[in-house]
Design a protein around this motif. Structure first.
Motif, PDB file in Angstrom:
ATOM      1  N   GLU A  90      -3.633 -23.775  49.748  1.00  0.00           N
ATOM      2  CA  GLU A  90      -4.746 -24.620  49.304  1.00  0.00           C
ATOM      3  C   GLU A  90      -5.680 -23.725  48.519  1.00  0.00           C
ATOM      4  N   GLU A 108      -8.964 -22.719  47.300  1.00  0.00           N
ATOM      5  CA  GLU A 108     -10.335 -22.996  47.723  1.00  0.00           C
ATOM      6  C   GLU A 108     -11.222 -21.792  47.419  1.00  0.00           C
ATOM      7  N   ASP A 151     -13.804 -25.699  57.472  1.00  0.00           N
ATOM      8  CA  ASP A 151     -13.053 -26.130  56.296  1.00  0.00           C
ATOM      9  C   ASP A 151     -13.519 -27.523  55.903  1.00  0.00           C
ATOM     10  N   ASP A 195      -6.227 -21.249  51.813  1.00  0.00           N
ATOM     11  CA  ASP A 195      -6.232 -21.825  53.159  1.00  0.00           C
ATOM     12  C   ASP A 195      -4.822 -22.359  53.444  1.00  0.00           C
ATOM     13  N   LYS A 231      -3.367 -25.437  60.611  1.00  0.00           N
ATOM     14  CA  LYS A 231      -4.389 -24.776  59.814  1.00  0.00           C
ATOM     15  C   LYS A 231      -4.920 -23.507  60.462  1.00  0.00           C
ATOM     16  N   GLY A 238     -12.584 -26.755  50.787  1.00  0.00           N
ATOM     17  CA  GLY A 238     -11.539 -27.782  50.685  1.00  0.00           C
ATOM     18  C   GLY A 238     -10.781 -27.532  49.397  1.00  0.00           C
TER      19      GLY A 238
HETATM   20 CA    CA Z   1      -8.478 -26.324  53.560  1.00  0.00          CA
END
Ligand code: CA
Length: 433
Positions: A209, A211, A136, A243, A263, A360
């Motif tokens: 997230e 991404e 990541d 994510d 995560k 990211g």
């Molecule tokens: Ca991430």
């Protein structure tokens, strides 16, 4: 290769706003009801309009013969991807010709069409590759600046290393899951009060997230870094990535080694891998990098990013319509995928076919283009109002998060479909049993 051939059409009726035009041809792994009874058999297909083209049958019929094959009557795409770029090119060109309106092989053969074209609505999609490694990155300047502003210092939001390297960490490949998989709210250590010891609790700040991830198409040997100008040769394609993140778990655990439990419960990906060949017409420049990166990260090709429109929708349980909470674009990413891959391997780290590398969180410059609830609701100080009046600062139980992405130019659309995940309540822990 990067020019769009507007004259190329398919004999299949494809809606103008379909992500899966004849210019796309993304690869996935699917099964139908019959396969479920047959030992959960899975095989490879290509998305076209509302259909899946069954590559295993095409191969068995002798209509898709690749060097070293067969490759497609398998539960992952790894062997095909590992077989190399010449096969990627040949497969794409053979499939594109078979689906085109000028070729009669499939167009005029109803029996063959029945065998190889399945409705997407009738199949289940699976993870397209075995994922040996998941990484990541943290490559959106806007996202890193927003997070640094919230939690550190608005005047020094970016740490000094950020503009020198694509910052990243090694995640868990084992929790990469395919779109449609429910996500159980994680539990862990939270520290609501600075002066008290931590508590064990369900995560209270569950976030998405937005991404993308690229799929490694060619590995390297240990000790042999991938040069930045060769890096694109090592990338097969891209998927959308949600994510999932437990912000409150992360806040307490991340010092000094970075994120861990926060995560590693769900990195959810879209099922179709859109190839870099399909995305080539949508290449565009990365933002200007200042300072100029060190030589090993300095790419000759400044046209090293992609124009991909991205969005996030939030759908609460028992709600009729989803609310778009973010619209942004992949082209805002500061570091390119080539730079990420080169930096990843510069010490000699080995990457493998099927590895997924997350971009990211992709945030744009304006509040409506922020790629996480943390930023959209600005650390719970500006809750978002959804259609129907509900508000959200983070993701609640029963909420479904839907991410979509596509490129469009000259009337041609190449899209990713979606990654969709629903949050289930946390498990009940009884430690006294
Ligand atoms: Ca991430």
């Amino acid at each position: 290769m990067s020019k769009i051939d507007n004259t190329l059409t398919s004999f299949i009726d494809i809606a103008a706003d379909s992500d899966f035009s004849i210019h796309n041809l993304p690869y996935g792994i699917f099964s139908n009801a019959k396969d479920a009874a047959d030992n959960n058999k899975r095989r490879a297909g290509v998305a076209i309009g509302e259909y899946v083209l069954d590559l295993a049958v095409l191969e068995a019929e002798g209509l898709l013969s690749l060097e070293g094959g067969p490759y497609f009557d398998q539960p992952t795409l790894n062997a095909f991807i590992d077989s190399g770029r010449d096969n990627w090119t040949q497969a794409r060109s053979t499939i594109q010709t078979l689906l085109s309106s000028v070729s009669d092989t499939l167009r005029d053969n109803q029996d063959l069409q029945k065998k190889v074209l399945l409705k997407q609505a009738d199949v289940t999609m699976h993870l397209p590759v075995h994922v040996p490694g998941f990484t990541d990155f943290y490559s959106s300047k806007e996202h890193a600046t927003n997070v640094g502003t919230m939690f550190r210092d608005p005047n020094n939001a970016l740490l000094p290393n950020w503009t020198e390297m694509p910052v990243g960490y090694n995640g868990r490949a084992s929790t990469v899951i395919v779109s449609g998989t429910d996500v159980i709210r994680p539990s862990g250590q939270l520290k609501p009060n600075a002066d008290d010891r931590p508590i064990f609790s369900a995560c209270k700040r569950l976030d998405f997230e937005l991404e993308t991830a690229f799929v490694v198409g060619k590995g390297n040997s240990i000790g042999q870094p991938i040069a930045v100008d060769n890096a694109s040769e090592h990338i097969f394609g891209m998927v959308l990535l949600n994510d999932w993140s437990a912000r409150d778990i992360q806040k307490w655990e991340y010092v000094p080694l970075g994120p861990f439990n926060a995560k590693t419960f769900a990195s959810e990906v879209s099922p179709w891998i859109v190839t870099m060949d399909a995305l080539a017409p949508f290449k565009t420049a990365c933002p200007i990098q200042e300072p100029k990166p060190l030589a090993y990260l300095n790419e000759k090709d400044s046209n090293n990013s992609y124009d991909i429109h991205l969005s996030v929708e939030l759908l609460p349980e028992n709600s009729d319509s989803a609310t778009v909470v973010c619209e942004t674009n992949f082209k805002h990413m500061y570091w390119s995928m080539a730079q990420q891959l080169t930096h990843h391997t510069i010490t000699g780290c080995k990457v493998e076919v099927g590895d997924m590398m997350g971009s990211g969180t992709i945030s744009g410059p304006t509040p409506d283009s922020y790629g996480s609830m943390l930023e959209i609701a600005w650390n719970a100080t500006k809750p978002v109002t959804l259609k129907g009046g509900k508000t959200r600062s983070f993701i609640e139980d029963g909420d479904t998060v839907i991410m979509k992405g596509y490129s469009e130019k000259d009337g041609i659309r190449v899209g990713f479909g979606e990654v969709r995940g629903k949050v289930l309540p946390a498990l009940n822990f009884d430690f006294n049993k």
